[in-house]
Design a protein around this motif. Structure first.
Motif, short mmCIF file in Angstrom:
data_model
loop_
_atom_site.label_atom_id
_atom_site.label_comp_id
_atom_site.label_asym_id
_atom_site.label_seq_id
_atom_site.Cartn_x
_atom_site.Cartn_y
_atom_site.Cartn_z
N LYS A 287 -8.56 -0.16 -3.65
CA LYS A 287 -7.18 -0.31 -4.10
C LYS A 287 -6.44 -1.32 -3.23
O LYS A 287 -5.68 -2.14 -3.73
N TYR B 272 -12.10 -8.22 -8.42
CA TYR B 272 -10.91 -7.63 -9.04
C TYR B 272 -9.97 -8.70 -9.58
O TYR B 272 -9.13 -8.42 -10.42
N LEU C 201 -7.65 -3.81 -1.85
CA LEU C 201 -8.14 -5.16 -2.15
C LEU C 201 -7.75 -5.62 -3.54
O LEU C 201 -8.07 -6.74 -3.93
N GLY C 202 -7.09 -4.75 -4.31
CA GLY C 202 -6.59 -5.21 -5.61
C GLY C 202 -7.11 -4.45 -6.81
O GLY C 202 -6.90 -4.89 -7.94
N ALA C 203 -7.80 -3.32 -6.60
CA ALA C 203 -8.25 -2.54 -7.75
C ALA C 203 -7.06 -1.80 -8.36
O ALA C 203 -6.26 -1.23 -7.63
N LEU D 140 0.83 -1.20 0.00
CA LEU D 140 0.00 0.00 0.00
C LEU D 140 0.87 1.25 0.00
O LEU D 140 0.46 2.30 -0.47
N ARG E 246 -1.41 -7.00 -4.24
CA ARG E 246 -2.33 -6.78 -3.11
C ARG E 246 -3.51 -7.72 -3.20
O ARG E 246 -4.04 -8.20 -2.20
N ASN E 247 -3.93 -7.99 -4.41
CA ASN E 247 -5.12 -8.79 -4.64
C ASN E 247 -4.89 -10.27 -4.33
O ASN E 247 -5.72 -10.89 -3.66
N PRO F 284 -12.74 -8.70 -3.45
CA PRO F 284 -11.40 -8.96 -4.02
C PRO F 284 -11.45 -9.92 -5.20
O PRO F 284 -10.69 -9.79 -6.14
N LEU G 153 1.40 -4.07 -8.73
CA LEU G 153 1.16 -3.89 -7.30
C LEU G 153 -0.28 -4.26 -6.95
O LEU G 153 -0.54 -4.89 -5.93
N ALA G 154 -1.23 -3.86 -7.82
CA ALA G 154 -2.63 -4.17 -7.57
C ALA G 154 -2.83 -5.68 -7.54
O ALA G 154 -3.51 -6.22 -6.67
N GLY G 155 -2.20 -6.38 -8.49
CA GLY G 155 -2.28 -7.84 -8.53
C GLY G 155 -1.67 -8.45 -7.28
O GLY G 155 -2.19 -9.42 -6.73
#
Ligand code: ATP
Ligand code: MG
Lengths: 241, 410
Positions: free
Chosen positions: B322, A115, B324-326, A59, A86-87, A112, A82-84
C-alpha cells in the motif's frame, strides 16, 4: 508551479486517545518546503517526527489542518487517489528497509512500477538502471537476505525512486547503519537532491542532519526551531517561513 | 493498477512459497470435486446401464403375468396362479390393434445333463413368436417352428451361458442333453444378451416348445391351457400405452371381472418400470452428489481458513504494498486471485482424480463410464465459485488494512 512550494502544511494536528489520556503527536505544525529542498527533521523520541512523515507520505491522515503537496490537497483524495499519490509523488525510505524477502533486488525495485502500470520490459530496464545508479549493478538478482544492511537500504532507495517521485521521504534511513555506510547513503541523497529531487529525512544523528540544507526541530508535536545549515545558507529559500 | 498478468504472477509466486500448505489447502477442493465428479459419473453410468438392459429385454414390450399387483403378487386370490391361458394370448393377438407379436410362455426350472456335466437353469416353454416379441435372435443353428411346437417335440435352443457351461469346447448344435429325465436335441444357440436391469443373466436359459415344457417339465398337464406369462410387443412406442389399456380391458372381459373388482392378472409396461428405476437412480445420484458437494463446501472453508492465516502473516507485506502505491482493489484482487487459483487448481486435479475414480468404480461394477464435458465444466466452474465465495472475505480483510498499522506490525 515553481512559485508554489512542494509541501505546504498548515496547522497539522494528530491526536491519539489512549484510555483517558490524549496524546498530541502533532499539536499544530505549519511549514513549507520548496521544490528542490533538502531538509532534516530532528527531535527527541516521541516528538511526532514519524507521525509527520507518515502524514506527508499519505500513509496516515491528520486529525486537523491542511496539507497540499505538489498541488494536491491530500484531504480531498479517495483511496485510489491516495494510492496514486504514494505511488508517483512520494518515494518512501524506511528505517528497517522493508524489502520483500522473496523478491530479488530487481523485483523489489520493480514493485512500485507494477502498481503504476509500467510494462514489464520497461520496468526491468528502469529497475536495472536504478540499481546501477545506487551502485548495486552487480547484485540485481540477490535477495535481501543476501545483501548487507547498507546494500538493502540502497535497494530501498532505488525502489523509492522507481516512479520518479517529486519528494523522497526517509524516516531514519541510516538508523540501522554504521558510519561508513551512512556516509554513502548521504552522498547518494546529496546527488539526488542536486538532480532536483526534494528530500525530507528524519534523523537522530546531528551529523546526518548537518549534511542537509535545513534542520527542523520538533518537540511535543510542535516545531520549535527551523534553521538553514550554515554551509548551505544560500540554497533553501523557503527556509525561514 | 496491476495488470492481470502481474496479478497472476504475484498470486502464483505467493502460492509457491509454501507448496505443502497450498497443496493441503487445495486437497479439500480436490476431494470435493473428485467425489462430485465420481458420484455423478456413477449415477449416469447406472442410468445408462438400466436403459440398456431394459431395452435388451425387448423394446415396446408388455409382459402380462397372473395375479394382481395390488395384492402383492401372485399369492393373492386362489386360482389366480392359473388365470392366464393360451386362449387369452390368442385373443390379444386377434383383437388388440397395434400388436406386433404375442408370445405365451411357461416357465420352469430344470437340471440339464450333457456328457457328464450338469447345469441348473431356467427353462422357458415358448412359441416361435417369442423371438420377435423379445427382439432376440439365434446365433447358430435354428429355432423350432410352429409344427414342432404343436407336436411338443423334444428340441431345445440354449442361451449363451448354458452353451458355455455345458459345451465349453464344442458346438452344442446337434448334441443331445437330458432335461428332467427326458432326452432333447439341441437345435440352436441364442444370441448373447448379457445381464438384465434386474441383475439376472438373461443368457442362462433354455428355450423349448411350449407344450413340451408344460407336459414334461412344469408338470401341469391338468390345465394344459394355462401359461405363466404372455409377452406382447406393440408396433411402436407411441401406441404402447393404448395396447396396454386394450389388452387389460380384453382380459377383464374374458375373465369376467366386474368394475371395481380386482384383476387376476397384471400388465407390466417395461418402459414405465425403466422410468421408475431411472427416477430412483436420479434421486440417488442427486443425493450422493449433494453429500459430495458438502465436502466441497468443507474444502472452501479450508481455503478461507488458510487465506485468513496468510493475510495475518503477510500484514507487513500488505502495508508495504500500500505504501508503494497499491490500491485497495489491487490488494483485494491479489488475495482473491490466490484463493481462486488455489481452488481452480484443486478443481482441475479433482476432476482428474474423480474421473479416474469413476473409471475404477464403473469398470469394477461393469457399468458404462460417462464423465461428460458437462460435469467437467460444472466441476471447474463450481470450484472457481468456491474460490470466489471463500476467498473474498480474507481478501477484503487484507484490502481494508490500514497501511500504517500494517507496517508497524512485526
Ligand atoms: N498508533 C498510535 N497510538 C497511540 N499513540 C501513538 C501512536 N503512534 C504514535 N503515537 C504517539 O505519538 C507520539 C509521536 O510518535 P512518533 O512515532 O511520531 O514519534 P517520533 O518522533 O517518531 O519518535 P522516535 O524518534 O522514537 O521514532 C508518541 O508519544 C507516540 O506514543
Ligand atoms: Mg519515529
Amino acid at each position: 508551479m515553481s512559485a508554489a512550494p512542494l509541501i505546504e502544511a498548515r496547522d497539522l494536528v494528530k491526536t491519539y486517545i489512549m484510555g483517558d489520556e490524549e496524546v498530541h503527536a502533532l499539536a499544530g505544525v505549519t511549514f513549507t518546503i520548496p521544490h528542490g529542498g533538502y531538509a532534516a527533521v530532528i527531535g527527541p523520541s516521541g516528538s511526532g517526527k514519524s507521525t509527520l512523515m507518515n502524514i506527508i507520505g499519505g500513509l496516515d491522515t491528520p486529525g486537523g489542518g491542511a496539507l497540499v503537496i505538489n498541488g494536491a490537497d491530500l484531504g480531498a483524495l479517495d483511496d485510489a487517489g491516495l494510492a496514486g499519490f504514494r505511488n508517483r509523488t512520494i518515494g518512501f525510505v524506511f528505517q528497517s528497509f522493508n524489502l520483500l524477502p522473496r523478491l530479488t533486488a530487481l523485483e523489489n525495485v520493480e514493485l512500485p512500477m507494477m502498481y503504476a502500470g509500467v510494462a514489464p520490459a520497461e520496468r526491468r530496464l528502469r529497475a536495472g538502471a536504478l540499481l546501477d545508479r545506487v551502485g548495486l549493478g552487480q547484485r540485481k538478482t540477490h535477495r535481501p537476505t543476501q545483501l548487507s544492511g547498507g546494500q538493502q537500504q540502497r535497494v530501498a532507495i532505488a525502489r523509492a525512486l522507481a516512479c520518479r517521485p517529486a519528494l523522497l521521504l526517509a524516516d531514519e534511513p541510516t538508523g540501522a547503519l554504521d558510519t561508513a555506510t551512512t556516509e554513502e547513503i548521504l552522498r547518494l541523497f546529496a546527488d539526488l537532491n542536486a538532480e532536483g529531487v526534494t528530500i525530507l529525512i528524519v534523523t537522530h544523528e546531528m551529523d546526518v542532519a548537518r549534511a542537509t540544507h535545513r534542520i527542523i526541530e520538533m518537540r511535543d508535536g510542535r516545531i520549535v526551531a527551523d534553521n538553514p545549515v550554515p554551509h548551505h545558507r544560500a540554497v533553501p529559500q523557503g527556509a525561514l517561513t | 493498477m496491476m495488470t492481470p498478468r502481474d496479478l497472476f504472477a504475484t498470486a502464483a509466486r505467493a502460492l509457491r512459497i509454501n507448496p505443502l500448505r497450498s497443496a493441503l489447502t487445495a486437497l479439500g477442493v480436490i476431494i470435493g470435486v473428485a467425489s462430485v465428479v465420481a458420484m455423478v459419473a456413477l449415477g449416469q453410468g447406472a442410468q445408462k446401464q438400466i436403459q440398456a438392459s431394459i431395452s435388451s429385454l425387448g423394446s415396446n414390450l408388455l409382459i402380462i403375468v397372473p395375479g394382481s399387483a395390488n395384492q402383492g403378487g401372485v399369492r393373492g386370490a386362489p386360482g389366480s396362479f392359473n388365470s392366464l391361458t393360451l386362449a387369452d394370448a390368442e385373443a390379444i393377438e386377434r383383437e388388440v390393434a397395434g400388436v406386433a407379436a404375442v408370445a405365451p410362455s411357461q416357465r420352469g426350472s430344470a437340471q440339464i445333463v450333457a456328457q457328464g456335466a450338469n447345469w441348473n437353469t431356467r427353462i422357458e416353454g415358448v412359441t416361435p413368436s417369442y423371438l420377435a416379441a423379445r427382439d432376440w435372435g439365434v446365433a447358430s443353428g435354428r429355432f423350432f417352428d410352429d409344427r414342432e411346437t404343436r407336436q411338443a417335440r423334444k428340441v431345445a435352443v440354449i442361451g449363451a451361458t448354458v452353451a458355455r457351461e455345458l459345451f465349453p469346447n464344442s458346438d452344442p448344435v446337434g448334441e443331445r442333453v437330458r432335461i428332467s429325465g427326458g432326452a432333447y436335441e439341441i437345435i440352436g444357440v441364442l444370441d448373447a444378451k448379457g445381464q438384465s436391469g434386474f441383475g439376472q443373466d438373461q443368457d442362462d436359459i433354455v428355450l423349448a416348445p411350449l407344450q413340451t415344457v408344460k407336459r414334461r417339465v412344469s408338470g401341469r398337464q391338468g390345465r394344459a391351457n394355462t401359461v405363466s406369462q404372455i409377452s406382447v410387443k406393440a408396433e411402436s412406442e407411441d401406441i404402447l400405452a393404448q395396447v396396454q389399456e386394450d389388452a387389460a380391458t380384453l382380459l377383464r372381459q374374458r375373465h369376467r371381472i366386474g368394475e371395481g373388482d380386482t384383476d387376476d392378472f397384471t400388465v407390466q409396461n417395461l418402459s414405465s418400470i425403466a422410468e421408475t428405476m431411472q427416477q430412483t437412480t436420479q434421486v440417488f445420484t442427486g443425493l450422493l452428489a449433494g453429500i459430495a458437494a458438502v465436502s466441497l463446501l468443507v474444502g472452501g472453508i479450508g481455503i478461507m481458513n488458510i487465506m485468513l492465516v496468510s493475510v495475518t502473516e503477510r500484514t507487513r507485506e500488505i502495508g508495504l504494498r500500500k505504501a508503494l502505491g497499491a490500491r485497495k482493489a489491487d490488494i483485494l484482487r491479489q488475495f482473491g486471485l490466490e484463493a481462486i487459483v488455489l481452488s481452480l487448481a484443486g478443481g482441475f486435479v479433482g476432476l482428474i482424480v474423480g474421473a479416474l475414480a469413476a473409471w475404477g468404480i464403473t469398470s469394477a461394477m461393469g457399468l458404462p463410464l460417462t464423465v461428460g464435458l458437462m460435469s467437467a465444466a460444472v466441476a471447474l466452474v463450481f470450484s472457481a465459485f468456491v474460490g470466489v465465495a471463500f476467498g473474498s472475505f480474507p481478501a477484503w480483510r487484507a484490502a481494508q488494512l490500514d497501511p500504517i498499522e500494517a507496517l508497524r506490525r512485526e
